[in-house]
Scaffold this motif. Structure first.
Motif, PDB file in Angstrom:
ATOM      1  N   PRO A 160       0.833  -1.205   0.000  1.00 45.09           N
ATOM      2  CA  PRO A 160       0.000   0.000   0.000  1.00 45.09           C
ATOM      3  C   PRO A 160       0.871   1.260   0.000  1.00 45.09           C
ATOM      4  N   LYS A 201       0.644   5.550  11.206  1.00 45.34           N
ATOM      5  CA  LYS A 201      -0.061   4.395  11.781  1.00 45.34           C
ATOM      6  C   LYS A 201       0.322   3.090  11.049  1.00 45.34           C
ATOM      7  N   HIS A 202       1.276   3.195  10.155  1.00 47.97           N
ATOM      8  CA  HIS A 202       1.756   2.044   9.375  1.00 47.97           C
ATOM      9  C   HIS A 202       0.674   1.427   8.492  1.00 47.97           C
ATOM     10  N   GLU A 203      -0.323   2.216   8.163  1.00 46.01           N
ATOM     11  CA  GLU A 203      -1.318   1.714   7.217  1.00 46.01           C
ATOM     12  C   GLU A 203      -0.786   1.828   5.791  1.00 46.01           C
ATOM     13  N   LEU A 204       0.156   2.717   5.597  1.00 46.89           N
ATOM     14  CA  LEU A 204       0.820   2.852   4.294  1.00 46.89           C
ATOM     15  C   LEU A 204       2.286   2.504   4.451  1.00 46.89           C
ATOM     16  N   ASP A 205       2.830   1.920   3.414  1.00 44.21           N
ATOM     17  CA  ASP A 205       4.245   1.569   3.455  1.00 44.21           C
ATOM     18  C   ASP A 205       5.105   2.817   3.288  1.00 44.21           C
ATOM     19  N   LYS A 210      -3.449  13.550   5.497  1.00 46.55           N
ATOM     20  CA  LYS A 210      -4.039  12.238   5.726  1.00 46.55           C
ATOM     21  C   LYS A 210      -3.020  11.133   5.423  1.00 46.55           C
ATOM     22  N   SER A 255       8.935   0.684   6.731  1.00 45.33           N
ATOM     23  CA  SER A 255       8.782   0.591   5.274  1.00 45.33           C
ATOM     24  C   SER A 255       9.758  -0.435   4.728  1.00 45.33           C
ATOM     25  N   TYR A 260      -3.052   4.572  -3.087  1.00 47.87           N
ATOM     26  CA  TYR A 260      -4.139   5.352  -2.495  1.00 47.87           C
ATOM     27  C   TYR A 260      -3.851   6.826  -2.745  1.00 47.87           C
ATOM     28  N   SER A 278       8.485   5.205   6.723  1.00 42.54           N
ATOM     29  CA  SER A 278       8.466   5.014   8.176  1.00 42.54           C
ATOM     30  C   SER A 278       9.535   4.001   8.554  1.00 42.54           C
ATOM     31  N   GLN A 330      -0.519  10.875   8.125  1.00 41.91           N
ATOM     32  CA  GLN A 330      -1.154  10.292   9.300  1.00 41.91           C
ATOM     33  C   GLN A 330      -1.191   8.757   9.191  1.00 41.91           C
ATOM     34  N   GLN A 331      -1.612   8.311   8.004  1.00 37.73           N
ATOM     35  CA  GLN A 331      -1.717   6.859   7.793  1.00 37.73           C
ATOM     36  C   GLN A 331      -0.348   6.199   7.773  1.00 37.73           C
TER      37      GLN A 331
END
Ligand SMILES: Nc1ncnc2c1ncn2[C@@H]1O[C@H](COP(=O)(O)OP(=O)(O)OP(=O)(O)O)[C@@H](O)[C@H]1O
Ligand SMILES: [Mg+2]
Lengths: 376, 228
Positions: free
Chosen positions: A47, A88-92, A81, A122, A75, A119, A84-85
């Motif tokens: 992601p 939260k490690h929702e995105l690589d 946003k 990643s 995405y 991050s 932010q994601q």
């Protein structure tokens, strides 16, 4: 032949569903595995957040190309946003196509076109950024070429007479530009290859496994009818049992070749595999080998259970040694004869000749010519 | 007519029958009797071209078995001792299957009539749901699809009830009388043999059947040497 078809239909009627099942089993299995694999791949896509500040065609093109990659799930978000994601490690990782991306590209400047964030977790960042960089590089390359062509055009319209030097230098320039382009295409090709390795499977290789199993199961009629009580009746009708069986083999071969043609089309439209002419010959060849072999094999068998079990074992052995499922490069290197005598390998390599076609053909002729003591 | 001249058959030098001669004329029903293992099935197989005689010659009308084997076969209706039908088919499908492959074509109506003549009326029923008698009738009907001149039946009435036996016997009689067929059939039922056959062939060493039938006043076909 008409009466053979009519009498065969009487048999088919009584096990219609299993008959159709085995006819389409190879095709359906491959398609099923294909979608299963796509699902697994989508699950394992990286992601990546994309922030598009530059609202220009060049930027959109980059977005489009990134979205096409089978390794990434893109995405499109705004910067806040996205970050932010990412936290939260929702995105690589997150890539921002900066304002003025197109303009800078036209100027030939390659600095700070894109800003990226990663991050501590990643794991795909490097490869993703590499991919982004390659797209960018390709785009700049294209713009440069366009520039050269435009200039050429100008020169052509302005002055009719070219000096030799001019031509040489221009062609050189075109050459270098083309080189630049082609290396990039190569790079893109490598990317493609890498993507293929992720989905390492050969649909025809899987198909041959299912097709050989299905062929054995479709030819169980030989055992059922060869050992049937009605066999003595064939003396008093228009066809000897052998002739009847041989005509049915022909009928089955036509039918299965038709199914194979459907398979080629379905593979073309769903799996996007192009089948070349030599491959079509290989498919026809392997079909005749499979049918002929199953036919002769079934004639030698008395019991259905034994036949089914042996068919299963033969198919498994052939599949394992063909390299279609597990790579056996070292085995082939150590035992070069295996690629000569293995019936599947010429098929998988799209070779025009398969020695088994001649062997099976000869065996059928011998089988047909041999007289039996009774009912001759 | 069928002319059998001095045929013999040996299996591995073991003689089954020797020097058998007889003839069958159109319209005749001939019985073939003998104890178990006497060679009745073997003789029928030879007459049906399924096996070659070791010596001797057989002639159906003008065709010799050795020379015109393929042609002779078109005119033989052979009813095997073991029921030879597709077990998973219906009566209709069995008839249609063999009609499609037969030397002569018959309409579906004709096929149905053939069955009804023997009182086999379960046209659309699966064979494995039929009684033994019904199966025997179908076994016979299939062998008659191509309208053969010589009908060879190996125990066509074995193991079935009296009513079905009568129906089959009546049908055979009708075939011989109305259509001038030549019928040769084996049976262990002497009452049936006595009632149906004009002549009887006795094979085997045992004089039991011979004596029995002679006492009943049946005409025994003399077989040279078959009875020492
Ligand atoms: N294929 C064969 N090989 C060797 N001997 C055989 C073969 N077939 C039959 N026989 C022998 O030939 C003899 C005659 O057999 P056949 O089946 O003709 O007898 P049958 O009169 O029909 O008996 P049944 O009343 O039991 O039907 C038997 O002794 C049998 O063992
Ligand atoms: Mg017998």
């Amino acid at each position: 032949m008409k009466s053979i078809i009519q009498t065969r239909f009487l048999h088919w009627k009584h096990h219609f569903y299993s008959f159709v099942f085995w006819l389409f089993f190879p095709l359906a299995s491959v398609i099923f595995l294909h979608y299963l694999l796509i699902d697994v791949q989508t699950e394992s896509k990286v992601p990546v957040g994309l922030v598009v500040e530059d609202q220009t065609n060049t930027a959109f093109e980059l977005v489009k190309e990134l979205k096409q990659s089978s390794l990434l799930r893109i995405y499109e978000l705004d910067e806040d946003k996205a970050l932010q994601q990412l936290k939260k490690h929702e995105l690589d990782s997150v890539f921002i196509i900066k304002d003025g991306y197109e303009e800078k590209m036209h100027r030939g400047s390659r600095n700070r076109l894109i800003t990226s964030y990663q991050s501590d977790l990643s794991f795909a960042y490097t490869s993703v950024s590499e991919m982004v960089a390659s797209f960018v590089q390709k785009n700049t390359g294209r713009i440069k070429t366009a520039h050269t062509v435009l200039q050429l055009e100008k020169q052509l319209t302005n002055s009719q007479e070219w000096t030799k030097d001019e031509i040489i230098t221009t062609s050189k320039e075109i050459e270098t530009n083309q080189n630049l382009l082609s290396t990039q295409f190569q790079y893109r090709d490598q990317v493609n290859k890498r993507e293929k390795q992720v989905s390492l499977w050969n649909p025809w290789g899987i198909w041959i496994l299912f097709a050989s199993l299905a062929t054995f199961f479709l030819f169980d009629w030989v055992i059922k009818e060869n050992n049937a009580t009605v066999k003595p009746r064939f003396v008093f009708i228009r066809f000897s049992f052998k002739k009847y069986a041989l005509l049915n083999l022909t009928l089955y071969t036509c039918l299965l070749l038709f199914i194979d043609v459907i398979t080629i089309f379905v593979f073309h439209y769903i799996l996007e595999i192009l089948t070349h002419f030599s491959q079509i010959i290989a498919i026809v060849t392997i079909r005749m080998i499979l049918n002929g072999f199953a036919f002769l094999f079934a004639f030698k068998m008395k019991r259905l259970v034994t036949y089914y079990s042996l068919s299963f074992i033969i198919t498994l052995l052939l599949a394992l040694t063909s390299g279609a499922i597990i790579p056996i490069d070292h085995l082939v290197k150590n035992l070069p004869t295996i690629s000569v005598i293995h019936p599947f390998i010429p098929f998988l390599e799209g070779a025009l000749h398969n020695i088994w076609l001649y062997i099976v053909g000869l065996l059928i002729i011998i089988w047909y010519a041999r007289r039996e003591d009774t009912y001759a | 007519m069928l002319n059998v001249e001095r045929i013999s058959k040996t299996y591995n030098k073991q003689p089954i029958f020797t020097d058998v001669s007889f003839s069958i004329h159109p319209g005749e029903i001939i019985g073939l009797v003998g104890e178990n293992g006497a060679g009745k099935s073997t003789l029928l197989h030879v007459l049906a071209t399924l096996q070659m005689p070791t010596t001797g010659s057989i002639q159906l009308y003008d065709w010799y078995y050795q020379k015109h084997r393929k042609h002779v076969r078109r005119h033989i209706g052979f009813v095997p001792q073991d029921i030879a039908i597709w077990d998973n088919f219906t009566v209709r499908e069995n008839m249609v299957f063999f009609e499609k492959l037969a030397w002569k074509n018959k309409s579906e109506k004709g096929l149905k009539e053939l069955c009804l003549d023997m009182n086999l009326d379960r046209w659309h029923d699966k064979v494995h749901t039929l009684s033994g008698g019904m199966k025997r009738k179908l076994n016979l009907a299939i062998s008659l699809i191509h309208d053969p001149a010589l009908i060879l039946l190996d125990e066509p009435t074995v193991g079935i009830d009296l009513k079905s036996k009568k129906e089959i016997a009546t049908y055979l009689q009708k075939l011989a009388r109305n259509q001038q067929k030549m019928v040769l059939y084996t049976s262990h039922d002497m009452d049936e043999i006595k009632a149906l056959c004009s002549k009887v062939i006795c094979i085997g060493e045992d004089p039991f059947y011979r004596n029995l039938l002679q006492h009943a006043g049946k005409k025994i076909v003399p077989l040279n040497n078959s009875f020492p």
